[in-house]
Design an enzyme around this catalytic site. Structure first.
Site, PDB file in Angstrom:
ATOM      1  N   SER A 146      89.542 -38.615  87.976  1.00  0.00           N
ATOM      2  CA  SER A 146      88.329 -39.379  88.329  1.00  0.00           C
ATOM      3  C   SER A 146      87.724 -39.983  87.070  1.00  0.00           C
ATOM      4  O   SER A 146      88.062 -39.575  85.952  1.00  0.00           O
ATOM      5  CB  SER A 146      87.329 -38.402  88.960  1.00  0.00           C
ATOM      6  OG  SER A 146      86.021 -38.914  88.965  1.00  0.00           O
ATOM      7  N   TYR A 159      81.322 -31.649  90.324  1.00  0.00           N
ATOM      8  CA  TYR A 159      82.455 -32.589  90.443  1.00  0.00           C
ATOM      9  C   TYR A 159      82.992 -32.958  89.051  1.00  0.00           C
ATOM     10  O   TYR A 159      84.206 -32.982  88.832  1.00  0.00           O
ATOM     11  CB  TYR A 159      81.979 -33.825  91.200  1.00  0.00           C
ATOM     12  CG  TYR A 159      83.070 -34.797  91.584  1.00  0.00           C
ATOM     13  CD1 TYR A 159      83.907 -34.553  92.676  1.00  0.00           C
ATOM     14  CD2 TYR A 159      83.257 -35.974  90.874  1.00  0.00           C
ATOM     15  CE1 TYR A 159      84.895 -35.462  93.031  1.00  0.00           C
ATOM     16  CE2 TYR A 159      84.243 -36.882  91.234  1.00  0.00           C
ATOM     17  CZ  TYR A 159      85.060 -36.625  92.313  1.00  0.00           C
ATOM     18  OH  TYR A 159      86.043 -37.519  92.670  1.00  0.00           O
TER      19      TYR A 159
HETATM   20  P1  NAP Z   1      88.231 -38.324 101.373  1.00  0.00           P
HETATM   21  O1  NAP Z   1      88.455 -39.576 102.162  1.00  0.00           O
HETATM   22  O2  NAP Z   1      86.990 -37.542 101.575  1.00  0.00           O
HETATM   23  O3  NAP Z   1      89.512 -37.376 101.567  1.00  0.00           O
HETATM   24  C1  NAP Z   1      89.552 -36.088 101.035  1.00  0.00           C
HETATM   25  C2  NAP Z   1      90.671 -35.308 101.671  1.00  0.00           C
HETATM   26  O4  NAP Z   1      90.708 -34.001 101.083  1.00  0.00           O
HETATM   27  C3  NAP Z   1      90.500 -35.119 103.171  1.00  0.00           C
HETATM   28  O5  NAP Z   1      91.733 -35.312 103.836  1.00  0.00           O
HETATM   29  C4  NAP Z   1      90.076 -33.657 103.289  1.00  0.00           C
HETATM   30  O6  NAP Z   1      90.495 -33.004 104.472  1.00  0.00           O
HETATM   31  C5  NAP Z   1      90.822 -33.049 102.124  1.00  0.00           C
HETATM   32  N1  NAP Z   1      90.256 -31.760 101.731  1.00  0.00           N
HETATM   33  C6  NAP Z   1      89.018 -31.491 101.268  1.00  0.00           C
HETATM   34  N2  NAP Z   1      88.884 -30.176 101.024  1.00  0.00           N
HETATM   35  C7  NAP Z   1      90.071 -29.596 101.357  1.00  0.00           C
HETATM   36  C8  NAP Z   1      90.551 -28.280 101.337  1.00  0.00           C
HETATM   37  N3  NAP Z   1      89.808 -27.246 100.909  1.00  0.00           N
HETATM   38  N4  NAP Z   1      91.819 -28.042 101.743  1.00  0.00           N
HETATM   39  C9  NAP Z   1      92.595 -29.058 102.174  1.00  0.00           C
HETATM   40  N5  NAP Z   1      92.204 -30.343 102.222  1.00  0.00           N
HETATM   41  C10 NAP Z   1      90.946 -30.603 101.814  1.00  0.00           C
HETATM   42  O7  NAP Z   1      88.237 -38.630  99.805  1.00  0.00           O
HETATM   43  P2  NAP Z   1      88.914 -39.794  98.950  1.00  0.00           P
HETATM   44  O8  NAP Z   1      87.834 -40.684  98.486  1.00  0.00           O
HETATM   45  O9  NAP Z   1      90.113 -40.339  99.597  1.00  0.00           O
HETATM   46  O10 NAP Z   1      89.327 -38.915  97.667  1.00  0.00           O
HETATM   47  C11 NAP Z   1      90.602 -38.343  97.506  1.00  0.00           C
HETATM   48  C12 NAP Z   1      90.679 -37.778  96.099  1.00  0.00           C
HETATM   49  O11 NAP Z   1      90.414 -38.807  95.149  1.00  0.00           O
HETATM   50  C13 NAP Z   1      89.645 -36.685  95.812  1.00  0.00           C
HETATM   51  O12 NAP Z   1      90.215 -35.725  94.952  1.00  0.00           O
HETATM   52  C14 NAP Z   1      88.530 -37.434  95.111  1.00  0.00           C
HETATM   53  O13 NAP Z   1      87.759 -36.599  94.318  1.00  0.00           O
HETATM   54  C15 NAP Z   1      89.352 -38.406  94.307  1.00  0.00           C
HETATM   55  N6  NAP Z   1      88.633 -39.588  93.853  1.00  0.00           N
HETATM   56  C16 NAP Z   1      87.998 -40.406  94.740  1.00  0.00           C
HETATM   57  C17 NAP Z   1      87.358 -41.553  94.259  1.00  0.00           C
HETATM   58  C18 NAP Z   1      86.632 -42.517  95.155  1.00  0.00           C
HETATM   59  O14 NAP Z   1      85.944 -43.402  94.635  1.00  0.00           O
HETATM   60  N7  NAP Z   1      86.766 -42.440  96.476  1.00  0.00           N
HETATM   61  C19 NAP Z   1      87.389 -41.844  92.910  1.00  0.00           C
HETATM   62  C20 NAP Z   1      88.038 -40.968  92.047  1.00  0.00           C
HETATM   63  C21 NAP Z   1      88.675 -39.853  92.522  1.00  0.00           C
HETATM   64  P3  NAP Z   1      89.849 -33.338 105.910  1.00  0.00           P
HETATM   65  O15 NAP Z   1      90.525 -34.611 106.306  1.00  0.00           O
HETATM   66  O16 NAP Z   1      90.222 -32.191 106.763  1.00  0.00           O
HETATM   67  O17 NAP Z   1      88.378 -33.488 105.679  1.00  0.00           O
HETATM   68  C1  GCO Z   2      79.990 -40.461  92.329  1.00  0.00           C
HETATM   69  C2  GCO Z   2      81.330 -40.807  92.913  1.00  0.00           C
HETATM   70  C3  GCO Z   2      82.440 -40.624  91.925  1.00  0.00           C
HETATM   71  C4  GCO Z   2      83.742 -41.130  92.485  1.00  0.00           C
HETATM   72  C5  GCO Z   2      84.927 -41.045  91.613  1.00  0.00           C
HETATM   73  C6  GCO Z   2      84.800 -41.840  90.377  1.00  0.00           C
HETATM   74  O1  GCO Z   2      79.175 -39.904  93.040  1.00  0.00           O
HETATM   75  O2  GCO Z   2      79.756 -40.835  91.164  1.00  0.00           O
HETATM   76  O3  GCO Z   2      81.574 -40.133  94.078  1.00  0.00           O
HETATM   77  O4  GCO Z   2      82.469 -39.356  91.412  1.00  0.00           O
HETATM   78  O5  GCO Z   2      84.026 -40.579  93.715  1.00  0.00           O
HETATM   79  O6  GCO Z   2      85.415 -39.764  91.422  1.00  0.00           O
HETATM   80  O7  GCO Z   2      86.059 -41.967  89.780  1.00  0.00           O
END
Ligand code: NAP
Ligand code: GCO
Length: 266
Positions: A146, A159
Site C-alpha cells: 500500500s 493499517y
Molecule cells: P476489498 O474490496 O474490501 O476486498 C478485500 C477482500 O479481502 C475481500 O474479498 C474480503 O473477503 C477479504 N478478506 C478480508 N478479511 C479477510 C479474512 N480475515 N480472511 C479472508 N479474507 C478476508 O478491498 P480491495 O480494495 O480490493 O483491497 C484488496 C487489498 O489491496 C487489501 O489488502 C488492501 O489493503 C489493498 N489495497 C487497497 C487499495 C485501494 O485503494 N483499494 C490500495 C492499496 C492496497 P469478503 O469478500 O468475505 O469480505
Molecule cells: C486510506 C486508504 C488507503 C488505501 C491504500 C493506499 O484510508 O488512506 O484506504 O489506505 O486503501 O492502501 O495505497
C-alpha cells in the site's frame, strides 16, 4: 526473452480475498494469462457472489471460505486445493481490511485485528504453501502492500503499521527462501476505486468531489484514481518467469504518488 516468459499456463494461483475488488481483477488477469484460479474470502455470501462473478467472466475458479488469520483454516484450505487442483505455484496475499479512526479512539483490539488480517494472514498463507514450493524449487509470493507501506496519514494507524509490516515480511520471505528459487515481492497499489475506498470517494450532495477525493486526485500525477485492472500487469509480471531474478522488492502501481512532492503553490 520471449513473450512466453509472461505465460502462466499450468500454474495454480491462490488469490486471498479474491471474491471482488483488486483480488478479483488480479485473478481474472492471471486467468487470462493461463493460470488456474483459486480464491478465498471470509463468508459464504461473498463466496457465492465471487463464484458468480468468475463464471460471468468465463473463468472456472475454485472458491473457498477461510479466514486468513486462522492457521487451521488456512492449512486445511491449502491441503484441499492441493487435492482438488494441485499445489499452489503463485500465492497473492491480497485479503485485507481497513479501519479509519483517529489513533486515540482506536482500541488495541481493533488495532490488533487489522495487523492480524494483513500480517498474520500473509504469514499463515505463505507458511502453508512454502513446503510445496520448496519441494518444486519454484514459487511466487506476491504481497499486496500500500501507499501506507511508505507513508502515514491521520486515522489509519493499524493499517499503516500492518502494511509496513507486510513490506518487511516480504523482504524476510525473499531472504529465507530465495535459495529455493522462490521469489517474494510486494505490489503496492496507489488509491484504487474499490469498495474499500468507496467512503473516501462519496460525492457531495451537489455531485462534486469530496475534499479527500479531490486531495487524492491532486496528489496523483496521473490525475485519477486507479482501477483494479491497473493492478494486473505488475502482478502478472511478478508471478511470471519474467521476474525470476527480482526478489524482495515492492513494485508500486500508484500513478506516481510516491514520486511526487505535491502541487507547488500557485
Ligand atoms: P476489498 O474490496 O474490501 O476486498 C478485500 C477482500 O479481502 C475481500 O474479498 C474480503 O473477503 C477479504 N478478506 C478480508 N478479511 C479477510 C479474512 N480475515 N480472511 C479472508 N479474507 C478476508 O478491498 P480491495 O480494495 O480490493 O483491497 C484488496 C487489498 O489491496 C487489501 O489488502 C488492501 O489493503 C489493498 N489495497 C487497497 C487499495 C485501494 O485503494 N483499494 C490500495 C492499496 C492496497 P469478503 O469478500 O468475505 O469480505
Ligand atoms: C486510506 C486508504 C488507503 C488505501 C491504500 C493506499 O484510508 O488512506 O484506504 O489506505 O486503501 O492502501 O495505497
Amino acid at each position: 526473452m520471449e513473450l512466453s516468459a509472461f505465460d502462466l499456463s499450468g500454474k495454480v494461483a491462490l488469490v486471498t480475498g479474491g471474491a471482488h475488488g483488486i483480488g478479483f481483477s488480479i485473478a481474472e488477469g492471471m486467468a487470462r494469462c493461463g493460470a488456474t484460479i483459486c480464491f478465498n474470502c471470509s463468508s459464504e455470501r461473498s463466496l457465492e457472489k465471487g463464484v458468480e462473478a468468475y463464471k460471468a467472466a468465463g473463468i472456472d475458479a475454485h472458491g473457498y471460505v477461510a479466514d486468513v488469520t486462522d492457521w487451521d483454516a488456512v492449512s486445511a484450505m491449502v491441503e484441499k486445493i492441493k487435492a482438488e487442483v494441485g499445489p499452489v505455484d503463485i500465492l497473492v496475499n491480497n485479503a485485507g481490511i481497513i479501519q479509519r479512526k483517529p489513533m486515540l479512539e482506536t482500541s488495541s483490539e481493533d488495532f490488533e485485528r487489522v495487523i492480524k488480517v494483513h500480517v498474520v494472514g500473509a504469514f499463515n498463507c505463505a507458511k502453508a504453501v512454502l513446503p510445496d514450493m520448496i519441494e518444486k524449487r519454484a514459487g511466487k509470493i506476491i504481497n499486496i502492500c500500500s501507499m501506507m507501506s511508505e507513508l502515514g496519514r491521520e486515522t489509519v494507524s493499524g493499517y499503516a503499521a500492518a502494511k509496513g509490516g507486510l513490506k518487511m515480511l516480504t523482504k524476510n520471505i525473499a531472504s529465507e527462501f530465495g535459495q529455493y528459487n522462490i521469489q517474494c515481492n510486494g505490489m503496492g497499489p496507489g488509491y484504487i476505486a474499490t469498495p474499500q475506498t468507496a467512503p473516501l470517494r462519496q460525492r457531495q450532495p451537489d455531485g462534486s468531489r469530496s475534499p479527500f477525493d479531490a486531495f487524492i486526485i491532486s496528489k496523483t500525477p496521473a490525475g485519477r484514481w486507479g482501477e483494479a485492472e491497473d493492478m494486473v500487469g505488475p502482478c502478472v509480471f511478478l508471478a511470471s518467469h519474467a521476474s525470476d531474478f527480482v526478489n524482495g522488492q515492492i513494485l508500486y502501481a500508484d500513478g506516481g504518488i510516491l514520486a511526487y512532492l505535491g502541487h507547488q503553490p500557485q
